[in-house]
Design a protein around this motif. Structure first.
Motif, short mmCIF file in Angstrom:
data_model
loop_
_atom_site.label_atom_id
_atom_site.label_comp_id
_atom_site.label_asym_id
_atom_site.label_seq_id
_atom_site.Cartn_x
_atom_site.Cartn_y
_atom_site.Cartn_z
N ASN A 28 78.97 105.73 6.79
CA ASN A 28 78.32 105.33 5.83
C ASN A 28 76.66 105.44 5.68
O ASN A 28 76.03 104.65 5.76
CB ASN A 28 78.69 103.73 5.31
N TYR A 29 76.38 107.00 5.70
CA TYR A 29 74.93 107.01 5.68
C TYR A 29 74.34 107.84 4.56
O TYR A 29 75.03 108.78 4.27
CB TYR A 29 74.91 108.03 6.95
N ARG A 30 73.41 107.23 4.11
CA ARG A 30 72.43 108.02 3.10
C ARG A 30 71.23 107.97 3.62
O ARG A 30 70.39 107.15 3.99
CB ARG A 30 72.39 107.24 1.89
N PHE A 31 70.82 109.26 3.97
CA PHE A 31 69.55 109.76 4.50
C PHE A 31 68.24 109.81 3.54
O PHE A 31 67.75 110.87 3.13
CB PHE A 31 69.72 111.08 5.46
N LYS A 91 89.52 111.60 6.38
CA LYS A 91 88.78 112.65 5.89
C LYS A 91 87.46 112.12 5.78
O LYS A 91 87.11 110.97 5.51
CB LYS A 91 89.14 113.08 4.22
N LEU A 92 86.54 113.00 6.10
CA LEU A 92 85.02 112.70 6.00
C LEU A 92 84.23 113.58 4.80
O LEU A 92 85.05 114.75 4.74
CB LEU A 92 84.24 112.89 7.26
N TRP A 146 73.99 112.95 2.84
CA TRP A 146 74.60 111.88 3.05
C TRP A 146 75.93 112.20 3.78
O TRP A 146 76.39 113.49 3.73
CB TRP A 146 74.87 111.00 1.96
N LEU A 147 76.70 111.08 4.40
CA LEU A 147 77.91 111.56 4.97
C LEU A 147 78.66 110.05 4.97
O LEU A 147 78.08 108.88 5.03
CB LEU A 147 77.90 111.44 6.48
N ALA A 148 79.93 110.21 4.33
CA ALA A 148 80.51 109.01 3.97
C ALA A 148 82.03 109.35 3.89
O ALA A 148 82.65 110.49 4.52
CB ALA A 148 80.40 108.64 2.64
N THR A 149 82.98 108.23 3.91
CA THR A 149 84.34 108.52 3.74
C THR A 149 84.97 108.55 2.28
O THR A 149 86.03 108.72 2.25
CB THR A 149 85.28 106.98 4.23
N ASN A 206 74.42 99.47 6.00
CA ASN A 206 75.42 99.92 6.75
C ASN A 206 76.48 98.92 7.27
O ASN A 206 77.19 98.83 8.47
CB ASN A 206 74.94 100.95 7.96
N SER A 207 76.21 97.69 6.91
CA SER A 207 77.17 96.49 7.18
C SER A 207 77.77 95.90 6.41
O SER A 207 77.29 95.78 5.03
CB SER A 207 76.12 95.38 7.91
N VAL A 208 78.96 95.25 6.55
CA VAL A 208 79.41 94.24 5.58
C VAL A 208 80.12 93.21 6.54
O VAL A 208 80.04 93.10 7.80
CB VAL A 208 81.13 94.78 5.12
#
Length: 509
Positions: free
Chosen positions: A327-330, A379-380, A463-466, A476-478
């Motif tokens: 769950n990354y947004r650069f 899947k990514l 970005w990289l996400a699901t 990046n936390s819940v």
């Protein structure tokens, strides 16, 4: 009639709603600790003198000008200091690492025992007994603030081109620290990511039991891993983002750093005892890989929990839980991603990571350490642009129990790319890759396929996400509600336990 005094310890149920290794400051002779002794004295420049502390009814913490303003004191209220101060390489402190390696400056060569450290300013001072300069200090009822101009540990009296600041506060039995690093290096070379110490914690020899959770059932109160001396210095990969050092009764200090699974541990000495000025010491450290640009500003938080290991873990379970998948947004930072034999466009990060690719065998783009279940992430989705000489890119992964990233056929997948320099959303389908689906994931890596054509180009990652819709939320936390209550709290020595079983508090966020 004698009068006996004691404090009450109340148990309250809290229901919370919802990588190539860099060399750190290892010890040349671990059975004897660091070579030499240190006679405490103020640095050449200082904004205060001696030990300054704050305390509440549970704990006390202190910083000392004679140790560069690093944390030198931590205890239960009216207890003994747990922090080791044998020399200027101990304490609770921040250590910075970058290239070149070895590092020389002003004609000064690194100490022969520490040649492999490279560029390495640390908060407390150097191996020659020169404490770091203190540029600013502030003390309030519940605040200690220090701005330090750190010295290179391996060089004699050489200031590093950086500042280290920390803001220290107390909340019950927890030390909460906000830290900030500012670099202003004249050397503008782009160096690859290295492990940092953010922070390291050296405790006295009595605290020789090191705890971490390293299993495959995090946050379910599964059994901890306990490590006792001899403890070699090196990496450990907890699957809950914390570690602790305790005495034989289970009392000590736990270190928490949100979303961080990069750690080191060690024990130096053989006596398993001693005070703050003796050589024996335990070591735990949060050691994330970070790319330090010549002009970077980096801020983060960490927390130290003082108590019994049961209460330390209880506190960790009330903290925000890491994401269960990428769950990354650069957007404005690298989010812990780093490179080996590769560089990006530098700091500040502005909406993407643009990484130069020049060597198909060695260019590596790696995530921070994580803990995900492959089966939960079939899947990514990668939002990226490519300009390379290959029509594929490779995703590899490491399992938490693996010592390194092996890159065997069952631990990578090549996915097709479009080399038009335009941004596309790429689906990386792992739903038929048993080596992914049947594994827990400890780290992922992107690279050009080493068996393909030579490369001379770049990748731009946004970005990289699901989800094909991109990352969710702003971080990046819940927060997740624990399914079952943990074991009852354990009070520090001399405190009478009182159980309150019908109190339920709900803390929002």
């Amino acid at each position: 009639m004698p009068i006996f005094s004691f404090r009450l310890c109340v148990s309250i149920w809290l229901i919370t709603v919802g990588a190539v290794n860099a060399q750190l400051r290892t010890v040349p002779n671990p059975t004897k600790g660091r070579i030499g002794t240190y006679t405490p004295h103020d640095p050449a420049v200082t904004a205060f003198s001696g030990l300054q502390t704050i305390q509440n009814n549970r704990i006390m913490v202190g910083v000392d000008s004679r140790y560069g303003g690093a944390i030198t004191y931590l205890s239960f209220a009216n207890g003994e200091n747990m922090v080791n101060n044998f020399d200027l390489g101990r304490q609770v402190q921040v250590g910075l690492y970058s290239g070149p390696n070895p590092y020389t400056e002003k004609g000064k060569q690194p100490n022969a025992n520490w040649v492999g450290l490279g560029w390495n300013p640390i908060q407390a001072g150097d191996v020659y007994g020169n404490p770091s300069d203190i540029l600013a200090f502030r003390k309030e009822a519940n605040l200690l603030y220090v701005k330090t101009h750190p010295r290179h540990f391996a060089l004699n009296d050489v200031l590093g081109e950086s500042y280290i600041e920390h803001w220290i506060r107390l909340e019950d039995n927890v030390v909460k620290v906000h830290a900030k690093v500012t670099l202003f290096r004249s050397d503008q070379t782009k160096y690859e990511g290295r492990q940092q110490e953010m922070p390291c914690i050296y405790l006295n020899g009595n605290y020789h039991n090191i705890y971490a959770y390293t299993g495959n059932k995090p946050f379910l109160n599964d059994g901890l891993t306990q490590i006792r001396p001899p403890i070699g210095f090196g990496d450990i990969h907890p699957t809950e983002p914390w570690m602790a050092s305790t005495d034989d009764r289970g009392f000590g200090v736990g270190l928490f750093s949100e979303n961080s699974y990069d750690w080191k541990k060690g024990y130096f000495g053989t006596d398993l005892a001693g005070d703050e000025f003796t050589a024996d010491a335990s070591y735990i450290a949060n050691t994330p890989y970070i790319v330090f640009d010549h002009n970077i500003t980096h801020e983060w938080d960490y927390e130290m929990v003082v108590g019994h290991i049961t209460d330390i873990r209880r506190y960790m379970y009330d903290k925000p839980r890491p994401e269960t998948g990428p769950n990354y947004r650069f957007d404005t930072s690298r989010k812990g991603w780093h490179y080996f034999n590769a560089v990006d466009s530098g700091w500040p990060v502005q909406g993407n990571l643009t990484v130069q690719l020049t060597n198909k065998q060695r260019d590596l783009i790696q995530s921070p350490n994580v803990f995900w279940q492959g089966s939960s992430n079939p899947k990514l989705y990668l939002r990226a642009a490519f300009q390379t000489q290959n029509n594929a890119f490779r995703l590899s992964w490491r399992k938490p129990e693996d010592a390194t990233l092996y890159r065997t056929e069952d631990q990578y997948i090549d996915f097709p790319i479009i080399n038009d320099g335009q941004v596309h959303t790429y689906e990386i389908d792992l739903s038929n890759k048993q080596g992914w689906l049947n594994a827990n994931i400890g780290l992922i890596e992107f690279r050009p396929p080493p068996n393909g054509p030579d490369v001379n180009g770049w990748v731009k990652m946004e970005w990289l996400a699901t989800s094909a819709d991109g990352p969710k939320g702003n971080g990046n936390s819940v927060v997740v509600v624990p399914k079952d209550p943990l074991a009852p709290a354990v009070c520090e020595p001399g405190i009478a336990p009182v159980s309150v079983q019908k109190v339920r508090l709900v803390r929002g966020h």
